[in-house]
Structure formats: C-alpha cells, structure tokens
Design a protein around this motif. Structure first.
Motif, PDB file in Angstrom:
ATOM      1  N   SER A 151       2.217  10.490   8.374  1.00 24.28           N
ATOM      2  CA  SER A 151       1.549   9.381   7.701  1.00 24.28           C
ATOM      3  C   SER A 151       2.118   8.089   8.256  1.00 24.28           C
ATOM      4  N   ALA A 152       1.242   7.092   8.449  1.00 21.98           N
ATOM      5  CA  ALA A 152       1.714   5.839   9.027  1.00 21.98           C
ATOM      6  C   ALA A 152       0.846   4.680   8.580  1.00 21.98           C
ATOM      7  N   ILE A 185      -0.434  18.740  16.853  1.00 20.28           N
ATOM      8  CA  ILE A 185      -0.987  17.416  17.166  1.00 20.28           C
ATOM      9  C   ILE A 185      -0.238  16.309  16.424  1.00 20.28           C
ATOM     10  N   ASP A 186       0.945  16.633  15.960  1.00 18.10           N
ATOM     11  CA  ASP A 186       1.783  15.659  15.282  1.00 18.10           C
ATOM     12  C   ASP A 186       2.881  15.192  16.244  1.00 18.10           C
ATOM     13  N   PRO A 187       3.048  13.898  16.501  1.00 19.60           N
ATOM     14  CA  PRO A 187       2.386  12.764  15.859  1.00 19.60           C
ATOM     15  C   PRO A 187       1.242  12.162  16.696  1.00 19.60           C
ATOM     16  N   ILE A 188       0.832  12.835  17.773  1.00 18.68           N
ATOM     17  CA  ILE A 188      -0.094  12.187  18.709  1.00 18.68           C
ATOM     18  C   ILE A 188      -1.434  11.859  18.056  1.00 18.68           C
ATOM     19  N   HIS A 189      -1.838  12.638  17.049  1.00 17.28           N
ATOM     20  CA  HIS A 189      -3.125  12.354  16.414  1.00 17.28           C
ATOM     21  C   HIS A 189      -3.060  11.028  15.651  1.00 17.28           C
ATOM     22  N   VAL A 236       0.846  -1.196   0.000  1.00 16.43           N
ATOM     23  CA  VAL A 236       0.000   0.000   0.000  1.00 16.43           C
ATOM     24  C   VAL A 236       0.878   1.242   0.000  1.00 16.43           C
ATOM     25  N   ALA A 237       0.252   2.370  -0.301  1.00 12.69           N
ATOM     26  CA  ALA A 237       1.004   3.628  -0.337  1.00 12.69           C
ATOM     27  C   ALA A 237       0.132   4.779   0.125  1.00 12.69           C
ATOM     28  N   THR A 238       0.771   5.742   0.772  1.00 12.67           N
ATOM     29  CA  THR A 238       0.129   7.038   1.025  1.00 12.67           C
ATOM     30  C   THR A 238       0.806   8.063   0.128  1.00 12.67           C
ATOM     31  N   VAL A 239       0.011   8.984  -0.418  1.00 12.98           N
ATOM     32  CA  VAL A 239       0.586  10.045  -1.248  1.00 12.98           C
ATOM     33  C   VAL A 239       0.100  11.397  -0.727  1.00 12.98           C
ATOM     34  N   GLY A 240       1.009  12.334  -0.677  1.00 16.46           N
ATOM     35  CA  GLY A 240       0.692  13.658  -0.166  1.00 16.46           C
ATOM     36  C   GLY A 240       0.439  14.662  -1.277  1.00 16.46           C
ATOM     37  N   THR A 241       0.290  15.912  -0.858  1.00 16.11           N
ATOM     38  CA  THR A 241      -0.013  16.987  -1.794  1.00 16.11           C
ATOM     39  C   THR A 241       0.815  18.209  -1.457  1.00 16.11           C
ATOM     40  N   ASN A 242       1.037  19.044  -2.450  1.00 18.20           N
ATOM     41  CA  ASN A 242       1.673  20.337  -2.220  1.00 18.20           C
ATOM     42  C   ASN A 242       0.647  21.441  -2.025  1.00 18.20           C
ATOM     43  N   SER A 243      -0.618  21.078  -2.081  1.00 16.24           N
ATOM     44  CA  SER A 243      -1.698  22.050  -1.928  1.00 16.24           C
ATOM     45  C   SER A 243      -1.764  22.567  -0.494  1.00 16.24           C
ATOM     46  N   GLY A 257       5.246   1.429   8.835  1.00 16.43           N
ATOM     47  CA  GLY A 257       5.982   2.462   8.115  1.00 16.43           C
ATOM     48  C   GLY A 257       5.465   3.828   8.490  1.00 16.43           C
ATOM     49  N   GLN A 258       6.305   4.837   8.418  1.00 15.88           N
ATOM     50  CA  GLN A 258       5.868   6.193   8.742  1.00 15.88           C
ATOM     51  C   GLN A 258       6.671   7.207   7.947  1.00 15.88           C
ATOM     52  N   LEU A 259       6.047   8.351   7.725  1.00 13.49           N
ATOM     53  CA  LEU A 259       6.683   9.420   6.954  1.00 13.49           C
ATOM     54  C   LEU A 259       6.094  10.753   7.391  1.00 13.49           C
ATOM     55  N   SER A 260       6.945  11.663   7.812  1.00 11.49           N
ATOM     56  CA  SER A 260       6.485  12.991   8.222  1.00 11.49           C
ATOM     57  C   SER A 260       6.337  13.895   7.011  1.00 11.49           C
ATOM     58  N   ASP A 261       5.209  14.547   6.900  1.00 13.40           N
ATOM     59  CA  ASP A 261       4.969  15.474   5.799  1.00 13.40           C
ATOM     60  C   ASP A 261       5.881  16.684   5.891  1.00 13.40           C
ATOM     61  N   PHE A 262       6.378  16.966   7.100  1.00 13.90           N
ATOM     62  CA  PHE A 262       7.261  18.120   7.283  1.00 13.90           C
ATOM     63  C   PHE A 262       8.680  17.832   6.804  1.00 13.90           C
ATOM     64  N   ASN A 263       9.035  16.537   6.696  1.00 12.12           N
ATOM     65  CA  ASN A 263      10.415  16.174   6.367  1.00 12.12           C
ATOM     66  C   ASN A 263      10.537  15.425   5.051  1.00 12.12           C
ATOM     67  N   SER A 264       9.505  15.548   4.204  1.00  9.73           N
ATOM     68  CA  SER A 264       9.532  14.788   2.954  1.00  9.73           C
ATOM     69  C   SER A 264       9.124  15.662   1.780  1.00  9.73           C
ATOM     70  N   ASP A 265       9.925  15.620   0.733  1.00  9.22           N
ATOM     71  CA  ASP A 265       9.553  16.294  -0.508  1.00  9.22           C
ATOM     72  C   ASP A 265       8.813  15.338  -1.439  1.00  9.22           C
TER      73      ASP A 265
END
Length: 475
Positions: free
Chosen positions: A406-407, A378-382, A209-216, A417-425
C-alpha cells in the motif's frame, strides 16, 4: 556481434529480455535488449528465421513473466502472458524490416516499438506490461518526462538510444552518434531534476488519508461463512475508527476487502453508511458480490460514501485481469468533490492501462483512490507501475493493497507513505497527501507521441513504396 552466429544472438536476446523485465529486473539492460535482435534481422532472411525469432521472443518473455508467477498462480500462467507480449514485440520487429530504404530508421525503429506497446495497451487485456518505460520504475528523475508524453515518450527515448548503440556497434561510435546518445540522457535528467526541484520548493495544502487492509482471504468459488465474514468486517471497521482517531478524512479499503451475497448488500451498505456518518469521514469501500458459483462469477466494485454516510459513487472494475470471472464495468469515470478536493477512483488492474488514468486526469482529479489486490510476485512493482499514472495525470494516488504494497504517492510519483501487507498486523497506513493536483501536458494533449509516430510511419511507408525497385522486406 558481427561475427556471432545468429542462434547465439537469439539466445542473448532471450537472456536480456528475461533479465531486464518484471521482478528482479536490471533496468539498465533495456538499452541493450534490442541490439542482438537488430543484428539478427540484419543478417538473416526468410520465414524460417522469423519463426525462430518469434520462438525465442516467446521464450524470453515467458522467462521474464515466470519471475512474477508465485503462489497461488500456476507456472504456465507465464506462457499465457509471455506469448502475447512476444507477439506484440515480434509484430514491431517484423514491421521494421519493411522499411529497408528509409533514411529515418533511427526514428522509425523506436516509433514502431512504441506503436506496438500502445496497440497492446489500447486493444488487448494485457495493458502496459512489457513496456520499456516500466523498466525505469525506480528512476524517479527520468519518470518525470511522463508528464509530457506519458509512458510512450519514455519508451521512445529508450528505443532511440538503443538504436544509436546498435548503429555504434555496427558502424563505430562516431562523435555525432555519441551526441545522439548523450543528448536524450541529459534532457531526461535535467528535466526531471528541475521538475522535482521546483516541487520541493512548492508549498501545498495537505489532506490526511488512510488505507485499511483486511484479514479476509477470499478466493472462491464459495464465500467464507457469514460469521467469519462478519468478524473480518468488524476488524476493518475497527481500523477505520483508528484511522479516524489519527485524523484521517479519507479511508480507502483494499480491493475485494469483503465478500457478500446479493441479498446482503443493502444491509452492508446501511451498516458502513452509519459508520462513515458517525466518524465524519469519506470512505472508498471495495467489496465483491458473489453472483454464482457454477460458473464462478462476481461483481468487483467499490462505493464512495461521504462523511454524512451517503453513497456518492458506485464503480465496477473496468479492466478485469485476463481470466478474472467478474462483470466488466463500462460506466464513464466520475469525480466526487470532497470539500474542494476532486476524488476519482479505479480498481487495481485498471491502472495498468494509461488511457484510464488519463481519462480521470482529464476530469480534473486531484486525488485518485485505487483499491488493489496483488500477490508476492508483483510486489512492489505493481504499485510502482500505478505511481506512473500519478505522474502522467498530475494527481496524488492512494493505492490500498491486499497481499502487496500500500502506498500514497504525490503528483510527481514520489512515495509519501508505504506499508507492506506482508509485514503488518495493523494494516493501517496514515499519510498526508497534497489536496490539489497538477495539470500536465499529457493530461491535456494525450497520446501526441503516438499520433506523431503514425504520421511519420505513413510518410515513410508511402515514400519507400513509390521508389522504383524497393523490396518489401526481409522475407
């Protein structure tokens, strides 16, 4: 504490609340949080003392909430959450002083505290925020008990231990009381360890599976220009292609990944349908439809498209955040069978309400996708709170998060798996999650802890009221 002035007890209580909950919380302090309040109630009476207690509860919970209030939220939001959380706790404490003759206070107290948490989660828009169980989000071993009785059983155990400590400070730590403290801790630790050990020794089929983010950065009330939104969507589509190339069979967008006007939705759905068909992947596509700017109002939704590009499900957010100007979804939850995997879904704040997670688990969900959108406070507690729903319901969780973590989480609450939106391009997280869920006692029996608590309170209330000369409480 027997000699501490009442006002100092309240100051200590507010300090413990602020230090225990939300961001940068010290979970171990939850066992001490109620003690100064119990001593205060034991040593004071009258409505003025109760009013002072309420004021300090508001202060403590506002300070705790202030820790999660970061940009773009204004500081006074802390009071907006602190006041209702304090009101619920105050109601539980107030109810406790109405059982002065009960011989089962060690059971009545945790029951009343849990009842307050359940009432808040069931009948207010503030969900499970402030729950004692949430202070243990980093204690994966203790969290396994959620599979038996949900959030409420862990909160009950915490409040039970806390009351034993209170009585120990008040009357002395006799052997019997130390045993009452030790046994729940041993049970939580042994059950959790055994359950996780068994999970480690179990083989399972996995799904990529995959999560995908946005630049919006949609914030309203106006949408970005059509050209800007089109470019942002093109980036998401490109990330979907990369996820597909990496072997992902399911892709989950973040909450409100793109914004649309009502007359644009049909073309957008056609475009994303062609893409999922060409990539042969299933997608949970989350977006907003701007309905009006004055007043600002929108639909917050997702659609599930199968690998042939057909829309299998449409879902509107069931629990908007207080003040969120969007349509409230009311349709019952439904699952989509994806090649033998039963897929469910929710949107962000929905999973702050245990009842929604249980509704999905009762349907037999193996996997639940939760498009989400957080903020720094609220990151990452949410995301960690959402993982508690996975343990309760016995399903794997894909939480795709804008401005947060994202997790992917297995049915035991363990992060795959986890990925922070603040640390990923790149804003792409690829994981392999179990295909099949694990049915739990909680998903079958529901809030049995609350039902037993209600029976206990009804019995004790009737018994204490029929005894001659019983006072009504500390007013």
């Amino acid at each position: 504490m027997k000699t501490i002035k009442p006002i100092y007890l309240l100051i200590l209580a507010a300090t413990l609340i602020a230090a225990t909950h939300m961001r940068f919380g010290f979970g171990i302090l939850i066992f001490l949080e109620t003690i100064p309040i119990l001593f205060y109630l034991d040593r004071t009476s009258g409505w003025r003392s109760k009013a002072l207690l309420f004021g300090f509860l508001v202060l403590g919970w506002s300070l705790a909430t202030l820790k999660i209030v970061t940009s773009p939220l204004p500081w006074f939001i802390a009071i907006g959450y602190g006041l209702p959380l304090a009101t619920v706790k105050f109601g539980s404490y107030l109810a406790f002083v109405s059982f002065p003759q009960s011989k089962k206070t060690q059971w009545v107290f945790p029951t009343l505290m849990v009842m307050g948490e359940w009432l808040q989660s069931s009948f207010t828009p503030f969900g499970s925020w402030g729950s004692a169980a949430n202070t243990q989000i980093n204690n994966i071993i203790w969290l396994q008990i959620l599979s038996i009785g949900g959030l409420w059983i862990l909160s009950f155990v915490i409040y039970f231990i806390s009351y034993q400590i209170y009585e120990g400070v008040r009357d002395g730590f006799l052997k019997a009381r130390l045993v009452k403290i030790a046994i729940p801790i041993l049970v939580l630790s042994m059950f959790g360890t055994l359950r996780l050990t068994r999970a480690d020794n179990t083989e399972y089929e996995s799904l990529q599976v995959a999560t995908v983010g946005t630049n919006s950065s949609i914030g309203g009330p106006e949408l970005p220009s059509s050209d800007v939104r089109s470019k942002n969507r093109a980036k998401i589509f490109d990330r979907m292609r990369k996820a597909s190339d990496a072997g992902a069979k399911l892709v989950v967008w973040v909450e409100g990944a793109t914004g649309l006007l009502p007359d644009e939705e049909a073309d957008f759905q056609s475009e994303i349908s062609q893409l999922t068909d060409s990539l042969n992947i299933t997608a949970v596509v989350s977006y907003v439809i701007l309905l009006s700017t004055e007043p600002f109002f929108y639909e917050n939704k997702y659609i599930i498209l199968d690998a042939a590009g057909s829309i299998q499900s449409t879902y509107l957010k069931h629990e908007p955040v207080p003040g969120e100007p969007c349509t409230k979804g009311t349709e019952p939850h439904a699952l989509y069978n994806m090649d033998g995997v039963d897929l469910g879904g929710a949107i962000c704040y929905d999973f702050d309400f245990p009842v929604l997670g249980r509704e999905i688990s009762k349907l037999g969900a193996d996997l639940v996708a939760v498009p989400s959108s957080d903020w720094r406070g609220i990151d990452p507690i949410h995301t960690q709170m959402a993982a508690m729903r996975a343990i309760e319901g016995g399903f794997s969780l894909i939480r795709s998060t804008r401005w947060g973590l994202s997790a992917t989480v297995d049915p035991y609450g363990r992060v795959i798996g986890q990925l922070s939106d603040f640390n990923s391009d790149e804003k792409i997280l690829i994981s392999s999650v179990p295909k099949n869920g694990k049915r739990t006692i909680y998903s079958l029996l529901g809030d049995w802890v609350v039902i037993l608590g209600l029976c206990l309170l009804a019995y004790e209330f009737r018994k204490t009221r029929i005894l001659p000369g019983n006072p009504v409480g500390g007013f």
